[in-house]
Design a protein around this motif. Sequence first.
Motif, PDB file in Angstrom:
ATOM      1  N   ASP A 182       0.836  -1.198   0.000  1.00  0.00           N
ATOM      2  CA  ASP A 182       0.000   0.000   0.000  1.00  0.00           C
ATOM      3  C   ASP A 182       0.875   1.254   0.000  1.00  0.00           C
ATOM      4  O   ASP A 182       2.032   1.211   0.408  1.00  0.00           O
ATOM      5  CB  ASP A 182      -0.892   0.051   1.253  1.00  0.00           C
ATOM      6  CG  ASP A 182      -1.881  -1.101   1.322  1.00  0.00           C
ATOM      7  OD1 ASP A 182      -2.392  -1.522   0.264  1.00  0.00           O
ATOM      8  OD2 ASP A 182      -2.146  -1.575   2.444  1.00  0.00           O
ATOM      9  N   GLY A 232      -4.996   2.615  -7.840  1.00  0.00           N
ATOM     10  CA  GLY A 232      -5.541   2.059  -6.622  1.00  0.00           C
ATOM     11  C   GLY A 232      -6.749   2.828  -6.135  1.00  0.00           C
ATOM     12  O   GLY A 232      -7.276   3.702  -6.832  1.00  0.00           O
ATOM     13  N   ARG A 263      -4.584   5.875   2.916  1.00  0.00           N
ATOM     14  CA  ARG A 263      -3.956   4.643   2.425  1.00  0.00           C
ATOM     15  C   ARG A 263      -4.505   4.387   1.032  1.00  0.00           C
ATOM     16  O   ARG A 263      -5.715   4.405   0.821  1.00  0.00           O
ATOM     17  CB  ARG A 263      -4.270   3.462   3.341  1.00  0.00           C
ATOM     18  CG  ARG A 263      -3.750   2.141   2.768  1.00  0.00           C
ATOM     19  CD  ARG A 263      -3.888   0.946   3.692  1.00  0.00           C
ATOM     20  NE  ARG A 263      -5.127   0.939   4.431  1.00  0.00           N
ATOM     21  CZ  ARG A 263      -5.238   0.475   5.675  1.00  0.00           C
ATOM     22  NH1 ARG A 263      -4.196  -0.001   6.319  1.00  0.00           N
ATOM     23  NH2 ARG A 263      -6.401   0.488   6.277  1.00  0.00           N
ATOM     24  N   ARG A 318      -4.770   1.546  -1.566  1.00  0.00           N
ATOM     25  CA  ARG A 318      -4.635   0.103  -1.797  1.00  0.00           C
ATOM     26  C   ARG A 318      -4.363  -0.104  -3.282  1.00  0.00           C
ATOM     27  O   ARG A 318      -5.244   0.131  -4.111  1.00  0.00           O
ATOM     28  CB  ARG A 318      -5.892  -0.621  -1.359  1.00  0.00           C
ATOM     29  CG  ARG A 318      -6.160  -0.451   0.127  1.00  0.00           C
ATOM     30  CD  ARG A 318      -6.641  -1.754   0.717  1.00  0.00           C
ATOM     31  NE  ARG A 318      -6.891  -1.618   2.133  1.00  0.00           N
ATOM     32  CZ  ARG A 318      -6.121  -2.176   3.064  1.00  0.00           C
ATOM     33  NH1 ARG A 318      -5.071  -2.866   2.706  1.00  0.00           N
ATOM     34  NH2 ARG A 318      -6.420  -2.039   4.335  1.00  0.00           N
ATOM     35  N   GLU A 334      -3.833  -1.586  -6.876  1.00  0.00           N
ATOM     36  CA  GLU A 334      -4.453  -2.640  -7.674  1.00  0.00           C
ATOM     37  C   GLU A 334      -3.606  -3.025  -8.879  1.00  0.00           C
ATOM     38  O   GLU A 334      -3.674  -4.145  -9.359  1.00  0.00           O
ATOM     39  CB  GLU A 334      -5.841  -2.179  -8.132  1.00  0.00           C
ATOM     40  CG  GLU A 334      -6.786  -1.906  -6.977  1.00  0.00           C
ATOM     41  CD  GLU A 334      -8.066  -1.212  -7.398  1.00  0.00           C
ATOM     42  OE1 GLU A 334      -8.323  -1.084  -8.624  1.00  0.00           O
ATOM     43  OE2 GLU A 334      -8.807  -0.780  -6.504  1.00  0.00           O
TER      44      GLU A 334
END
Length: 161
Positions: A51, A98, A141, A143, A145
């Motif tokens: 992350d 993300g 944050r 995340r 992908e």
Amino acid sequence: MEREMRRFRQKLSENESLDILQKGKVAVLAVAEDNDYPYAVPLNYVYHNGDIYVHSASQGHKIDALKRNPKCSLCIVDKDDIIAEEFTSYFRSVIAFGEAEFITSEETKIMALRLLCEKYSPGVNPTDEINKSQQVVTIIRIRLEQITGKEAIELVRRRNL
């Protein structure tokens, strides 16, 4: 979202791309802002366990945009040497896609602040700064992908010599 890179010979390996994410100092965060215009802003970040973490004021353009649509991308440039006589640049960069989330856990917030301090102020005790700012700072944050790294064809050719 997954697209094949048109110039696939220039694609960096996953490990090379992750190394750039780990070492990079500045990322340009791109979001869809009001009226669907793209909005890109440079910021400091830290890559940790797959992350990206960034810190921010609690209000502003990027905060509003991410609340409206958490999908975003980041660009981290590792190298960008202009080669005037060749009319080109020798570049190496990563683009990551993300979804952003706002951290509410104080434990995660402090962890992210510590990681950011370790990266940007190594050897300096961050405790006082973290205590002073943790109530007013926002931690985001992202995340990840998808991560894609690319470098100039000239750099690829040098490797293959």
